[in-house]
Design an enzyme around this catalytic site. Structure first.
Site, PDB file in Angstrom:
ATOM      1  N   HIS A  24       0.832  -1.203   0.000  1.00 36.04           N
ATOM      2  CA  HIS A  24       0.000   0.000   0.000  1.00 36.04           C
ATOM      3  C   HIS A  24       0.872   1.260   0.000  1.00 36.04           C
ATOM      4  O   HIS A  24       0.670   2.164  -0.823  1.00 36.04           O
ATOM      5  CB  HIS A  24      -0.907  -0.003   1.227  1.00 36.04           C
ATOM      6  CG  HIS A  24      -1.806   1.186   1.337  1.00 36.04           C
ATOM      7  ND1 HIS A  24      -3.120   1.165   0.942  1.00 36.04           N
ATOM      8  CD2 HIS A  24      -1.571   2.451   1.791  1.00 36.04           C
ATOM      9  CE1 HIS A  24      -3.667   2.353   1.137  1.00 36.04           C
ATOM     10  NE2 HIS A  24      -2.742   3.162   1.662  1.00 36.04           N
ATOM     11  N   GLU A  25       1.824   1.300   0.907  1.00 34.17           N
ATOM     12  CA  GLU A  25       2.698   2.476   0.987  1.00 34.17           C
ATOM     13  C   GLU A  25       3.606   2.588  -0.235  1.00 34.17           C
ATOM     14  O   GLU A  25       3.950   3.697  -0.662  1.00 34.17           O
ATOM     15  CB  GLU A  25       3.520   2.438   2.273  1.00 34.17           C
ATOM     16  CG  GLU A  25       2.694   2.448   3.550  1.00 34.17           C
ATOM     17  CD  GLU A  25       1.704   3.605   3.608  1.00 34.17           C
ATOM     18  OE1 GLU A  25       2.010   4.684   3.069  1.00 34.17           O
ATOM     19  OE2 GLU A  25       0.610   3.423   4.171  1.00 34.17           O
ATOM     20  N   HIS A  28       1.968   4.508  -2.857  1.00 29.07           N
ATOM     21  CA  HIS A  28       2.108   5.957  -2.699  1.00 29.07           C
ATOM     22  C   HIS A  28       3.529   6.411  -3.054  1.00 29.07           C
ATOM     23  O   HIS A  28       3.722   7.452  -3.690  1.00 29.07           O
ATOM     24  CB  HIS A  28       1.818   6.377  -1.260  1.00 29.07           C
ATOM     25  CG  HIS A  28       0.399   6.172  -0.830  1.00 29.07           C
ATOM     26  ND1 HIS A  28      -0.677   6.590  -1.572  1.00 29.07           N
ATOM     27  CD2 HIS A  28      -0.126   5.593   0.292  1.00 29.07           C
ATOM     28  CE1 HIS A  28      -1.801   6.292  -0.928  1.00 29.07           C
ATOM     29  NE2 HIS A  28      -1.491   5.676   0.193  1.00 29.07           N
TER      30      HIS A  28
END
Length: 442
Positions: A24-25, A28
């Site tokens: 998920h990170e 980003h």
């Protein structure tokens, strides 16, 4: 040994959750760096730092509590207004102080007024790509896991091959699983069925799947059925007369149907006393993405009713009622289910399939939940970027000077309220998952 397997299942789910957070990170981080934003930290987890290493301008690390993660981007918000700088700490109480603290923390990431490598100066579409990158990574991971599950391992399906033949008919009210001398012989045993028989047809109706045979038998109590089976490469015809048996009724979701009084609903059906073998049938490659999309719809339905579902879950803590098996879970509940899957008395492939299904569903939940248009969730940052874009487009349309960037620090009080609400709901689910957990096996 069972306890050890249960603990292993929980550990594996913690690792799976950490991988999901890391992806998920990363969703980003990669576009942020690609668009030139300065990223100070990439962290998995919260709390004390267990390990970290600086590579270039970014510190990569792992923290003690694997329940989330973050990347620290320069200039998530515009710099503090000059008036706020001259006035020092904002007055007006608790929320005003929170706003000023958020601005001060954001200012520390800026490198002067002419700093170009900041998030808030990016075009709107780039900011949206960065914020959607995290949830999309979770969705892609879910697709991969569902593809492995459905197209790699397959779906466990009942075949037309007989695995077991009951020796007798045990009354539904009897609390035993072994035959007694007074029990009548099961119709299939009396007809000469043997394990390994492959059912070809019943009364001339071809049997493609075992459910076809089961439906005919259940609807034919007392009737003589001519069953063609393939045994040792040769077809044989057996005559079976299903007996009448009382069985509990289950709905389409596999849940027991009960009367208003709470007693199980029963019906009389035909019973022969045979059980099928099962095999994994691999699905087409598009089955994984299709199932992931369907799963998003189911999760979105739960999220839409989340406050009501949380209230219902909290109520069960006081009433002792059974929880809705399709209701929301905390990470503790998911861990318990993973432990049950690992400790189940089932072939290893079944347990692997169960674990992959849980982890894939968890990533679908992370995808859908993070799209909620509320700060501090990713969806909230997308809304801020869209509002900034609308303001700029409006000004351009009417040939007005470009407006100042949207200062999302003003929404810190709203963010705080949302955070407290999420904390309360999460705490309620954790408490319910400890005191009144949902179990895969009842």
């Amino acid at each position: 040994m069972e306890v050890f397997a249960f603990v292993i299942g929980i550990v594996l789910m913690v690792v799976g959750l950490a991988v999901s957070i890391a992806l998920h990170e990363l969703g980003h981080l990669w576009p942020a760096k690609r668009f030139g934003v300065r990223v100070g930290q990439y962290m998995i987890g919260f709390g004390p730092t267990l390990w970290s290493r600086r590579i270039g301008e970014t510190e990569y690390g792992v923290k003690a509590i694997p329940l989330g993660g973050y990347i620290s981007m320069a200039g998530m918000y515009p710099p503090s207004p000059k008036s706020a700088e001259r006035g020092g700490r904002a007055g007006g109480g608790f929320f005003a102080t929170m706003v000023q603290d958020a601005r001060a923390a954001n200012d520390e990431t800026l490198d002067g007024d002419d700093d170009r490598r900041v998030f808030y100066k990016l075009p709107v579409w780039k900011r949206i790509v960065i914020m959607l990158g995290g949830p999309i990574m979770n969705f892609l991971f879910a697709i991969v896991l569902f593809a492995i599950l459905l197209s790699g391992i397959g779906v466990q399906t009942s075949t037309t091959t007989v695995q077991t033949v009951n020796e007798c008919v045990i009354p539904a009210s009897a609390e035993r699983t072994t035959c007694e001398a007074s029990d009548p012989a099961a119709p299939a045993a009396a007809a000469g069925f043997e394990p390994g028989d492959e059912i070809v047809s019943i009364d001339g109706t071809p049997i493609e799947i075992f459910a076809d045979a089961s439906e005919i038998i259940r609807s034919s109590p007392g009737d003589t059925l001519s069953v063609v089976v393939l045994r040792d490469g040769e077809e044989q015809t057996l005559q079976v007369v299903p007996t009448t048996a009382e069985r509990e009724v289950y709905d389409d979701a596999g849940r027991l149907v009960r009367e208003a009084s709470g007693d199980p609903v029963t019906e009389e059906v035909g019973f022969a006393g045979i059980a099928p073998s099962s095999a994994y049938v691999q699905q087409p490659i598009w089955a994984g993405p299709q199932f992931a999309i369907e799963n998003v719809g189911a999760v979105a339905g739960v999220i839409w009713q989340l406050p009501v579902r949380i209230y219902d879950t909290a109520t069960t803590l006081f009433t002792g009622e059974e929880r809705d098996p399709d209701g929301p879970l905390s990470v503790v509940g998911v861990g318990v289910l993973a432990g049950e899957v690992a400790a189940a008395e089932a072939p290893i492939l079944n347990r692997v399939a169960g674990f992959l299904s849980l982890l894939a569903s968890l990533n679908v939940a992370l995808f859908a939940f993070n799209l909620l248009p509320l700060l501090p969730l990713d969806g909230g940052h997308v809304v801020v970027a869209l509002w900034d874009g609308i303001k700029r487009a409006w000004a351009k349309l009417f040939r007005r000077p470009p407006p100042k960037p949207v200062d999302a620090t003003r929404l810190v009080p709203v963010t705080f309220v949302v955070f407290i609400a999420l904390l309360v709901m999460g705490g309620t689910l954790i408490l319910a998952d400890i005191l009144n957990p949902i179990s895969l096996f009842g």
